[in-house]
Design a protein around this motif. Structure first.
Motif, PDB file in Angstrom:
ATOM      1  N   UNK A  59       0.836  -1.205   0.000  1.00 22.21           N
ATOM      2  CA  UNK A  59       0.000   0.000   0.000  1.00 22.21           C
ATOM      3  C   UNK A  59       0.868   1.251   0.000  1.00 22.21           C
ATOM      4  N   UNK A  60       1.923   1.245   0.813  1.00 20.39           N
ATOM      5  CA  UNK A  60       2.827   2.404   0.888  1.00 20.39           C
ATOM      6  C   UNK A  60       3.482   2.668  -0.456  1.00 20.39           C
ATOM      7  N   UNK A  61       3.941   1.603  -1.098  1.00 21.91           N
ATOM      8  CA  UNK A  61       4.602   1.762  -2.387  1.00 21.91           C
ATOM      9  C   UNK A  61       3.648   2.308  -3.446  1.00 21.91           C
ATOM     10  N   UNK A  62       2.401   1.831  -3.424  1.00 18.08           N
ATOM     11  CA  UNK A  62       1.420   2.327  -4.396  1.00 18.08           C
ATOM     12  C   UNK A  62       1.073   3.788  -4.133  1.00 18.08           C
ATOM     13  N   UNK A  63       0.976   4.144  -2.848  1.00 18.91           N
ATOM     14  CA  UNK A  63       0.697   5.535  -2.520  1.00 18.91           C
ATOM     15  C   UNK A  63       1.830   6.454  -2.964  1.00 18.91           C
ATOM     16  N   UNK A  64       3.081   5.966  -2.893  1.00 13.69           N
ATOM     17  CA  UNK A  64       4.208   6.781  -3.346  1.00 13.69           C
ATOM     18  C   UNK A  64       4.177   7.001  -4.853  1.00 13.69           C
ATOM     19  N   UNK A  65       3.489   6.112  -5.577  1.00 11.97           N
ATOM     20  CA  UNK A  65       3.360   6.257  -7.032  1.00 11.97           C
ATOM     21  C   UNK A  65       2.206   7.195  -7.383  1.00 11.97           C
ATOM     22  N   UNK A  66       1.165   7.179  -6.533  1.00 13.72           N
ATOM     23  CA  UNK A  66      -0.028   7.978  -6.812  1.00 13.72           C
ATOM     24  C   UNK A  66       0.290   9.472  -6.832  1.00 13.72           C
ATOM     25  N   UNK A  67       1.137   9.940  -5.890  1.00 10.81           N
ATOM     26  CA  UNK A  67       1.436  11.365  -5.780  1.00 10.81           C
ATOM     27  C   UNK A  67       1.948  11.982  -7.074  1.00 10.81           C
ATOM     28  N   UNK A  83      -7.804  25.942 -16.475  1.00  8.24           N
ATOM     29  CA  UNK A  83      -9.167  25.633 -16.030  1.00  8.24           C
ATOM     30  C   UNK A  83      -9.058  24.992 -14.658  1.00  8.24           C
ATOM     31  N   UNK A  84      -9.599  25.653 -13.622  1.00  4.57           N
ATOM     32  CA  UNK A  84      -9.348  25.226 -12.261  1.00  4.57           C
ATOM     33  C   UNK A  84     -10.571  24.608 -11.578  1.00  4.57           C
ATOM     34  N   UNK A  85     -11.621  24.341 -12.361  1.00  2.00           N
ATOM     35  CA  UNK A  85     -12.774  23.657 -11.770  1.00  2.00           C
ATOM     36  C   UNK A  85     -12.377  22.232 -11.365  1.00  2.00           C
ATOM     37  N   UNK A  86     -12.627  21.877 -10.100  1.00  2.00           N
ATOM     38  CA  UNK A  86     -12.284  20.533  -9.608  1.00  2.00           C
ATOM     39  C   UNK A  86     -10.861  20.400  -9.097  1.00  2.00           C
ATOM     40  N   UNK A  87     -10.071  21.476  -9.238  1.00  7.58           N
ATOM     41  CA  UNK A  87      -8.670  21.392  -8.791  1.00  7.58           C
ATOM     42  C   UNK A  87      -8.589  21.151  -7.287  1.00  7.58           C
ATOM     43  N   UNK A  88      -9.468  21.835  -6.530  1.00  7.31           N
ATOM     44  CA  UNK A  88      -9.420  21.696  -5.074  1.00  7.31           C
ATOM     45  C   UNK A  88      -9.670  20.247  -4.649  1.00  7.31           C
ATOM     46  N   UNK A  89     -10.603  19.585  -5.323  1.00  2.24           N
ATOM     47  CA  UNK A  89     -10.910  18.184  -4.995  1.00  2.24           C
ATOM     48  C   UNK A  89      -9.698  17.282  -5.254  1.00  2.24           C
ATOM     49  N   UNK A  90      -9.004  17.534  -6.354  1.00  2.00           N
ATOM     50  CA  UNK A  90      -7.817  16.724  -6.669  1.00  2.00           C
ATOM     51  C   UNK A  90      -6.703  16.985  -5.661  1.00  2.00           C
ATOM     52  N   UNK A  94      -4.787  14.428  -3.299  1.00  2.00           N
ATOM     53  CA  UNK A  94      -3.324  14.376  -3.239  1.00  2.00           C
ATOM     54  C   UNK A  94      -2.844  14.465  -1.784  1.00  2.00           C
ATOM     55  N   UNK A  95      -3.452  15.379  -1.001  1.00  2.00           N
ATOM     56  CA  UNK A  95      -3.084  15.542   0.403  1.00  2.00           C
ATOM     57  C   UNK A  95      -3.371  14.265   1.192  1.00  2.00           C
ATOM     58  N   UNK A  96      -4.558  13.702   0.948  1.00  2.00           N
ATOM     59  CA  UNK A  96      -4.922  12.462   1.654  1.00  2.00           C
ATOM     60  C   UNK A  96      -3.939  11.342   1.334  1.00  2.00           C
ATOM     61  N   UNK A  97      -3.532  11.249   0.073  1.00  2.48           N
ATOM     62  CA  UNK A  97      -2.595  10.185  -0.310  1.00  2.48           C
ATOM     63  C   UNK A  97      -1.257  10.335   0.408  1.00  2.48           C
ATOM     64  N   UNK A 101       0.276   7.914   3.160  1.00  2.00           N
ATOM     65  CA  UNK A 101       1.637   7.423   2.931  1.00  2.00           C
ATOM     66  C   UNK A 101       2.466   7.541   4.214  1.00  2.00           C
ATOM     67  N   UNK A 102       2.332   8.646   4.920  1.00  2.00           N
ATOM     68  CA  UNK A 102       3.076   8.835   6.172  1.00  2.00           C
ATOM     69  C   UNK A 102       2.626   7.837   7.232  1.00  2.00           C
ATOM     70  N   UNK A 103       1.304   7.625   7.324  1.00  2.00           N
ATOM     71  CA  UNK A 103       0.766   6.714   8.338  1.00  2.00           C
ATOM     72  C   UNK A 103       1.231   5.280   8.085  1.00  2.00           C
ATOM     73  N   UNK A 104       1.098   4.819   6.848  1.00  4.34           N
ATOM     74  CA  UNK A 104       1.489   3.431   6.537  1.00  4.34           C
ATOM     75  C   UNK A 104       3.000   3.236   6.674  1.00  4.34           C
ATOM     76  N   UNK A 105       3.764   4.282   6.328  1.00  2.00           N
ATOM     77  CA  UNK A 105       5.219   4.180   6.468  1.00  2.00           C
ATOM     78  C   UNK A 105       5.612   4.011   7.929  1.00  2.00           C
ATOM     79  N   UNK A 106       5.007   4.828   8.811  1.00  2.00           N
ATOM     80  CA  UNK A 106       5.312   4.722  10.234  1.00  2.00           C
ATOM     81  C   UNK A 106       4.850   3.378  10.791  1.00  2.00           C
ATOM     82  N   UNK A 107       3.635   2.957  10.410  1.00  2.00           N
ATOM     83  CA  UNK A 107       3.074   1.718  10.960  1.00  2.00           C
ATOM     84  C   UNK A 107       3.908   0.510  10.579  1.00  2.00           C
ATOM     85  N   UNK A 108       4.302   0.432   9.313  1.00  2.00           N
ATOM     86  CA  UNK A 108       5.072  -0.725   8.877  1.00  2.00           C
ATOM     87  C   UNK A 108       6.444  -0.758   9.561  1.00  2.00           C
ATOM     88  N   UNK A 109       7.052   0.427   9.751  1.00  2.00           N
ATOM     89  CA  UNK A 109       8.355   0.473  10.419  1.00  2.00           C
ATOM     90  C   UNK A 109       8.223   0.053  11.884  1.00  2.00           C
TER      91      UNK A 109
END
Length: 603
Positions: A59-67, A83-90, A94-97, A101-109
Motif C-alpha cells: 500500500x505504501x509503495x502504491x501511494x508513493x506512485x499515486x502522488x 481551467x481550475x474547476x475541480x482542482x481543489x478536490x484533486x 493528493x493531500x490524503x494520499x 503514505x506517512x501513516x502506513x510508512x510509520x506503521x510498517x516500520x
C-alpha cells in the motif's frame, strides 16, 4: 552440583535446528538461500504479522506512485489549460494520499522493528541455550572473545538488517514494478529510453557485489579474531606485564587490527561505489527524459505532454532509486548473511551426547578405574592417561600427587564426564559412568578449583549457586563451615554485599573461601579439590584445614595437592607420573617403600 569454570587448554584462532522446538534435527548453512530459510524458521508465530507488514508495504509503495501521477494530471488538466474547476478536490485527494503514505510508512516500520527484535531474541536465546549444551572440548578449541563476537556483533548485524533492510527491500521491488507499469502506461517510448540504464546498472552492481560478498565474510571473521585476541590479552594482563611483553602484545594487536582495517576498507570502498553509480545513472536517466521528452512534446502533436514529462522526471528518480536501494540493501544483506552463517556454525556444533539411563540415583561414592586410557587429542603419541586402574572406596579420601602433566586434573575431569575415556571403564557404585545421566553425577559432585570464579552478584547468591533451593540459614551455615562467615559479616552489607570483581573488594583467599562454601552447600557424595588451598595464605589455610577434614568424613574425596603438608590426613596417596600409577598407599607405607613419594618428601 559441580562448580567448574575451565580455562581452555589452547587458543585456536578462528549449528541449527530444523524447527526451533527440535534439538536434534540439524542442517548446515552452506549458502545464502539455506541461511535465509533458517532465519525464516525462527519467525514462527510472527508470520501473520509479517504478511500484514508486507501488505502495508505494498500500500505504501502504491501511494508513493499515486502522488507524482496526480501532479502530472494537475499540470495537464488544470494549469496548462488554465481551467481550475475541480482542482481543489484533486488537491484534497493528493493531500490524503500523502497523509496515508506517512501513516502506513510509520506503521510498517513500527511493526517491523517489533517483529525483527522478537526474531532476534529467539535466535539469541536459542544460540545461548545451545552453547550451554556444548561439551568442554568445544570451548577448548576456540577463543572466548571470538565466541562472544558471534553472540553480539554477528547477531547485531542481522538485527540491524532485519529492522531496515527487509522493508526497504520489499518497498523497492513493489515501487519498481508499480513505477514501471505507470511509466509504460503513460509513454512506452520514454519508458524504453529510461530503461536503457538497466544493463549498465546490472553490470555495475554485479561487479561490486561479487567483491563485497567475500569481503563481508572475511570482515566478520577478522572481527571475531580481533575480539578474541583482546579478550585473551585483557584476561592475561598480569602475565603480559610480568614478562614485559607489552610491546609484543601491541604488535600482535596492530597486525590483527591492520588485517581488519584492510578488509573493511575494501568492503566499504566497493559498497560505497553503488550510490555513486546510481547517482550517475540517475542523472543520465533524468537527462534522457528531459531531453527526449522536450523534443517529443514539441514535435509529437500531443503524444507526450508537459504533464507527462513532469511525471516522468519524478518517476525517473523513483525508477532508479529502488534500484539503488536494492543494491545497497543487497550489501547489507550479504553482511548479515555472513554473520548469520557464523551463528549457525555454532548452532550446528554437536551437543554433549548422553545415552545414560540412570537418573535420580543417590550416589554413595565407590569409584573404580579399570584400565582407563585417554588423550585430549587423537594425534598424541603418548596418552594423557595410560592403562590406569585403581579403586577408591566409599567415604575414602585420596590424594593425587605428581609432576605437572601426570594426569591428576584429567582424572577429575573424566569423573565429571567432561570427557569420555578412549579405552577402559570408569564405574561409580559398580555402574559404568556412561550409564549415568551427566546431571545425576554432577549434581552430587562438588568441584573446588585452584582459581575460583565468582559472579557479580551478592555473596549470598554466589554461595547459593551451588544449590539454588538452599535457604539463607543453610548458606550461612556453609559459610561458617568454610570459615568465611567472619569476614563476610564484617563487610558493609554482610551476605547482601554485591561482588564487583573489578574493584578488588575481596582478596583471592576470600574468593576461595566463598567458592568452598558454595561447594559445601551441595552436600556432595564426591568431593573434588584441585589445589583448593593454593591461593590461600598459611593462616587462612590452617583455619580451613580442620573444616575440610570434617567435610571429607563420610564422603569420597579426591585431592590434588602440590604441597605435601596439605595431604597428611588423607586415607591413601596415589603417586602418578605421565598418566600411570607409580605407587599407592598410606603415607607411612609409601615412606617405608622409599620410592617416588619418599624422594619427593626428602626433596
Amino acid at each position: 552440583m559441580i562448580n567448574f569454570i575451565r580455562r581452555p587448554f589452547g587458543h585456536l584462532p578462528q549449528l541449527k535446528k530444523e524447527e526451533i522446538g527440535s534439538k536434534r534435527q540439524r542442517s548446515k548453512a552452506d549458502n545464502m538461500g539455506q541461511t535465509l530459510i533458517r532465519i525464516w524458521q525462527f519467525m514462527r508465530g510472527e508470520r501473520k504479522k509479517l504478511y500484514f507488514i508486507i501488505s502495508l508495504v505494498v500500500v505504501t509503495s502504491l501511494l508513493s506512485i499515486v502522488g507524482p501521477f496526480l501532479v502530472g494530471r494537475i499540470v495537464d488538466n488544470y494549469f496548462i489549460p488554465k481551467e481550475f474547476d475541480g482542482l481543489f478536490r484533486v488537491l484534497i485527494i493528493l493531500l490524503i494520499s500523502y497523509v496515508l503514505l506517512s501513516i502506513t510508512t510509520f506503521t510498517q516500520a513500527y511493526l517491523m522493528v517489533g517483529l525483527s527484535q522478537r526474531t532476534i531474541y529467539n535466535l539469541r536465546h536459542h544460540l545461548f541455550e545451545h552453547m550451554q549444551e556444548l561439551p568442554v572440548t568445544f570451548y577448548d578449541k576456540r577463543q572466548h572473545g571470538e565466541l562472544m563476537s558471534r553472540m553480539t556483533n554477528d547477531i547485531e548485524t542481522l538485527s540491524q538488517t532485519m529492522n531496515s533492510s527487509f522493508i526497504q527491500f520489499t518497498t523497492s521491488i513493489v515501487t519498481l514494478l508499480g513505477t514501471f507499469s505507470v511509466m509504460l502506461y503513460l509513454s512506452p517510448l520514454l519508458t524504453f529510453l529510461t530503461a536503457l540504464i538497466i544493463p549498465l546498472l546490472i553490470v555495475g552492481v554485479r561487479y561490486i557485489t561479487n567483491r563485497t560478498g567475500p569481503l563481508y565474510k572475511k570482515r566478520q571473521k577478522r572481527t571475531g579474531e580481533l575480539n578474541g585476541y583482546i579478550e585473551e590479552i585483557v584476561s592475561g594482563q598480569e602475565i603480559v606485564k610480568v614478562f614485559s611483553q607489552e610491546e609484543r602484545a601491541i604488535n600482535n594487536f596492530e597486525e590483527r587490527a591492520r588485517n581488519l582495517r584492510e578488509v573493511t576498507f575494501w568492503a566499504n570502498l566497493y559498497s560505497g561505489l553503488i550510490p555513486k553509480l546510481m547517482n550517475m545513472l540517475n542523472n543520465i536517466s533524468f537527462t534522457i527524459v528531459a531531453g527526449a521528452g522536450g523534443i517529443l512534446a514539441l514535435t509529437s502533436n500531443g503524444l507526450v505532454t508537459v504533464g507527462t514529462i513532469v511525471v516522468f522526471a519524478e518517476y525517473a528518480r523513483q525508477f532508479t532509486r529502488p534500484l539503488a536501494d536494492l543494491s545497497n540493501q543487497l550489501n547489507q544483506v550479504l553482511s548479515a548473511i555472513a554473520g548469520a552463517e557464523r551463528v549457525f556454525q555454532i548452532i550446528d556444533s554437536p551437543t554433549e551426547t548422553d545415552q545414560g539411563t540412570i537418573t535420580n540415583k543417590s550416589i554413595k561414592g565407590h569409584i573404580d578405574f579399570d584400565h582407563v586410557s585417554f588423550s585430549y587429542m587423537k594425534s598424541q603419541k603418548t596418552p594423557t592417561i595410560q592403562d590406569l586402574s585403581f579403586t577408591i572406596n566409599e567415604g575414602e579420601s585420596v590424594a593425587l600427587i605428581g609432576a605437572t602433566g601426570a594426569g591428576k586434573t584429567t582424572i577429575m575431569q573424566l569423573l565429571a564426564r567432561f570427557y569420555e575415556t578412549d579405552q577402559g571403564q570408569i564405574r561409580i557404585d559398580g555402574e559404568d559412568i556412561k550409564d549415568y545421566k551427566r546431571h545425576t553425577i554432577r549434581s552430587q559432585t562438588a568441584f573446588v578449583l585452584q582459581d575460583p570464579y565468582l559472579f557479580e552478584a551478592s555473596i549470598m547468591e554466589n554461595i547459593r549457586y551451588g544449590r539454588l533451593d538452599a535457604t539463607d540459614e543453610e548458606v550461612i551455615e556453609a559459610a561458617k563451615t568454610a570459615n568465611a562467615h567472619d569476614f563476610i559479616i564484617d563487610m558493609a552489607h554482610g551476605y547482601d554485599t554485591v561482588l564487583d570483581l573489578s574493584d578488588g573488594l575481596i582478596s583471592q583467599g576470600q574468593k576461595q573461601l566463598i567458592s568452598i562454601a558454595r561447594a559445601l552447600i551441595t552436600d556432595p557424595a564426591i568431593l573434588l579439590l584441585d589445589e583448593a588451598t593454593s591461593s590461600i595464605d598459611t593462616i587462612t589455610e590452617l583455619k580451613i584445614q580442620e573444616s575440610l577434614e570434617r567435610l571429607m568424613k563420610g564422603r569420597t574425596s579426591i585431592i590434588i595437592a602440590h604441597r605435601l603438608n596439605t595431604i597428611k590426613s588423607v586415607d591413601r596417596i596415589f603417586v602418578l607420573d605421565q598418566g600411570q600409577m607409580l605407587e599407592s598407599g598410606t603415607e607411612s607405607e609409601l615412606l617405608m617403600k622409599k620410592g617416588k613419594y619418599y624422594d619427593m618428601v626428602n626433596q
